[in-house]
Scaffold this motif. Structure first.
Motif, short mmCIF file in Angstrom:
data_model
loop_
_atom_site.label_atom_id
_atom_site.label_comp_id
_atom_site.label_asym_id
_atom_site.label_seq_id
_atom_site.Cartn_x
_atom_site.Cartn_y
_atom_site.Cartn_z
N VAL A 193 19.54 -8.85 -5.17
CA VAL A 193 19.72 -10.12 -4.48
C VAL A 193 21.16 -10.56 -4.64
CG1 VAL A 193 19.10 -12.56 -4.46
CG2 VAL A 193 17.31 -10.83 -4.70
N ASP A 194 21.80 -10.85 -3.53
CA ASP A 194 23.20 -11.32 -3.52
C ASP A 194 23.36 -12.16 -2.27
OD1 ASP A 194 25.91 -11.74 -3.64
OD2 ASP A 194 26.44 -9.70 -3.00
N ASN A 195 23.29 -13.48 -2.42
CA ASN A 195 23.28 -14.35 -1.25
C ASN A 195 22.17 -13.93 -0.30
OD1 ASN A 195 24.00 -16.33 0.64
ND2 ASN A 195 25.44 -14.96 1.67
N GLY A 196 20.96 -13.85 -0.83
CA GLY A 196 19.81 -13.36 -0.07
C GLY A 196 19.41 -11.98 -0.55
N VAL A 197 18.36 -11.45 0.03
CA VAL A 197 17.89 -10.11 -0.33
C VAL A 197 18.82 -9.10 0.34
CG1 VAL A 197 15.98 -8.48 -0.21
CG2 VAL A 197 15.52 -10.93 -0.47
N ARG A 198 19.47 -8.31 -0.48
CA ARG A 198 20.44 -7.34 0.04
C ARG A 198 19.71 -6.14 0.63
NH1 ARG A 198 26.02 -6.99 -0.89
NH2 ARG A 198 26.92 -4.88 -0.81
N VAL A 199 19.96 -5.88 1.92
CA VAL A 199 19.29 -4.78 2.60
C VAL A 199 20.31 -3.93 3.34
CG1 VAL A 199 17.10 -6.01 2.87
CG2 VAL A 199 18.85 -6.23 4.63
N ASP A 200 19.89 -2.70 3.70
CA ASP A 200 20.77 -1.81 4.44
C ASP A 200 20.61 -2.06 5.94
OD1 ASP A 200 18.37 -0.60 5.15
OD2 ASP A 200 18.63 1.12 3.79
N ALA A 201 21.20 -1.19 6.76
CA ALA A 201 21.16 -1.39 8.21
C ALA A 201 19.75 -1.23 8.76
CB ALA A 201 22.11 -0.42 8.90
N GLN A 202 18.87 -0.58 8.01
CA GLN A 202 17.46 -0.45 8.39
C GLN A 202 16.65 -1.65 7.88
OE1 GLN A 202 19.18 2.33 6.87
NE2 GLN A 202 19.68 2.81 9.00
N LEU A 203 17.35 -2.60 7.27
CA LEU A 203 16.74 -3.81 6.70
C LEU A 203 15.82 -3.49 5.53
CD1 LEU A 203 16.07 -5.75 10.02
CD2 LEU A 203 18.10 -5.77 8.59
N ILE A 205 9.95 -2.28 0.66
CA ILE A 205 10.15 -3.71 0.90
C ILE A 205 11.37 -3.90 1.80
CG2 ILE A 205 10.57 -5.97 -0.13
CD1 ILE A 205 9.28 -4.97 -2.69
N HIS A 206 11.16 -4.59 2.92
CA HIS A 206 12.21 -4.90 3.87
C HIS A 206 12.42 -6.42 3.90
CE1 HIS A 206 11.14 -0.83 5.06
NE2 HIS A 206 12.22 -0.78 5.83
N ALA A 207 13.50 -6.85 4.55
CA ALA A 207 13.74 -8.28 4.72
C ALA A 207 14.41 -8.51 6.06
CB ALA A 207 14.61 -8.84 3.58
N ALA A 208 14.12 -9.68 6.65
CA ALA A 208 14.69 -10.02 7.95
C ALA A 208 14.84 -11.53 8.06
CB ALA A 208 13.81 -9.49 9.08
N GLY A 209 15.77 -11.96 8.92
CA GLY A 209 15.97 -13.38 9.15
C GLY A 209 16.91 -14.00 8.13
N ASP A 210 16.74 -15.31 7.91
CA ASP A 210 17.67 -16.07 7.07
C ASP A 210 17.77 -15.55 5.64
OD1 ASP A 210 17.88 -17.66 9.28
OD2 ASP A 210 17.25 -19.51 8.32
N VAL A 211 16.74 -14.89 5.14
CA VAL A 211 16.74 -14.45 3.74
C VAL A 211 17.45 -13.12 3.54
CG1 VAL A 211 14.58 -13.09 3.73
CG2 VAL A 211 15.23 -14.43 1.70
N ALA A 212 17.76 -12.42 4.63
CA ALA A 212 18.28 -11.06 4.54
C ALA A 212 19.81 -11.03 4.59
CB ALA A 212 17.71 -10.19 5.66
#
Length: 409
Positions: free
Chosen positions: A257-267, A274-281
């Protein structure tokens, strides 16, 4: 415990609802659970500070789907159900009522919450934030009875609620810590356009100020005391100082987690299921080659389709440019692209910004990083093409309304 082969979406806002829709459209026919902490079925947030707040758009139009859609598509929608903990090893969620829900894949679409102002008096009655439908209802009622309000924060929410208050005939004072509203987002050249817009509509804007206290009488806010001792009287106070991603359960679970859930280009998060999308990603953008957490409607609308496909094993990446829009008074605007604060060296205008019918382009080393169209329409696609091309442009031709934007790509 719920079905362990389920795909589970935590967060029933726009991103969560669109993810459920995308999963069904992509052919997933297994158990699909959509968990939302609010009592309202999924809705979009822009109307809360725009049409619905102004009274020009009906409440029903804010909802993502008709109420029957979830049953028709066999989506197990559970409202008033917050996720309090994630156990990635066990593939299990703990819910606010103490129950557990298993998952095969999890999408975090938990959004963000308003940043709270920590000053004396911030908890008084008559102090408002805007994030949920009920908040918009409260503000509409406030505008019916208030004579004057103070808005703390000159960002998009602050300025849109200001415009709605003025439309209702309420006097407004905007209190902004920076030298101009929207300065960090737009830079001085274009931020001045919005400051002038509000001043022309009778708004008092006080910049470079610090809030010391929200004052009150008999438990209800009656104004704002500034750090320099100035008192701004108000019947109500609206606070719009940004949002904080709802990433605590992810952080507690050991996800990156770094200013939201840190995800790659595949989210995809630091855990493959576990994926993330929207304001939290906080997602890696392959075109811009940086991680971005974008707090705007378009991300919540479009990212879930990528997340859904990735959850189903497809090779995809989210590379759509950031986009946002605003409507204030008689000004409508769309912005396409991304500029880090201070990350540009020139703004080129096509048209007169004083006329409030123009295009603006942010450039660095001759390349267009972002473009904004103000009261000029059907130009988002050529602006997007300009940004994605990465080419240097002739700034004289860029500024010339007689040169089609497509010729600059």
């Amino acid at each position: 415990m719920g079905t362990s082969n389920a795909l589970v979406i935590a967060g029933a806002g726009l991103a969560g609802a669109k993810a459920a829709e995308a999963l069904r459209e992509e052919g997933f026919d297994g158990p699909l659970v959509l968990l939302g902490d609010e009592r309202e079925r999924p809705y979009e947030r822009p109307p809360l500070s725009k049409g619905y707040l102004l009274g020009t758009s009906e409440r029903e139009k804010a909802y993502v789907h008709p109420s029957r859609w979830y049953g028709d598509h066999d989506v197990d929608l559970r409202l008033g159900t917050a996720v309090t903990a994630i156990d990635p090893a066990a593939h299990e969620l703990t819910l606010a009522d103490g129950s557990r829900q298993g998952y095969a894949k999890l999408l975090l679409a938990t959004g963000a919450a308003p940043r709270r102002l920590s000053v004396p008096g911030a908890e008084l009655d008559g102090v408002h934030y805007l994030r949920q439908l009920g908040d918009s209802d409260t503000l509409k009622e406030t505008f019916r009875h208030a004579t004057r309000i103070a808005v703390i924060g000159g960002g998009w929410i602050g300025l849109e609620t200001t415009a709605a208050a003025r439309a209702a005939g309420v006097e407004v004072t905007v209190l902004e810590a920076a030298e101009l509203p929207l300065l960090k987002v737009l830079g001085r050249e274009v931020a001045q356009v919005f400051a002038d817009l509000h001043t022309d509509h009778g708004v008092e804007i006080r910049c470079g100020v610090q809030v010391g206290e929200i004052t009150g009488t008999l438990g209800h806010a009656d104004g704002v005391q500034l750090a320099d001792g100035t008192h701004v009287p108000a019947d109500a106070v609206i606070i719009g100082i940004g949002v904080v991603p709802n990433s605590r359960p992810a952080e507690d679970a050991g996800l990156e987690v770094d200013n939201g859930v840190r995800v790659d280009a595949q989210l995809r998060s630091s855990h493959p299921d576990i994926h993330a999308a929207g304001d939290v990603a906080n997602a890696f953008h392959p075109l811009l080659e940086t991680h971005l957490r974008v707090e705007h409607w378009a991300n919540a609308l479009h990212q879930p389709a990528t997340a859904a496909k990735a959850m189903l094993g497809q090779d995809v990446a989210y590379d759509r440019l950031p986009y946002f829009f605003t409507d204030q008074y008689d000004l409508g605007m769309e912005y396409t692209g991304y500029v880090a604060p201070g990350g540009y060296d020139r703004v080129v205008f096509r048209g007169d910004p004083g006329s409030r019918e123009f295009l603006a382009f942010w450039l660095s080393d001759g390349r267009v990083l972002a473009g904004m169209n103000v009261n000029i329409w059907d130009v988002v696609e050529p602006i997007r093409a300009l940004v994605t091309s990465g080419r240097t442009v002739d700034t004289a031709r860029l500024a010339d309304p007689g040169v089609p934007l497509a010729e600059l790509v």
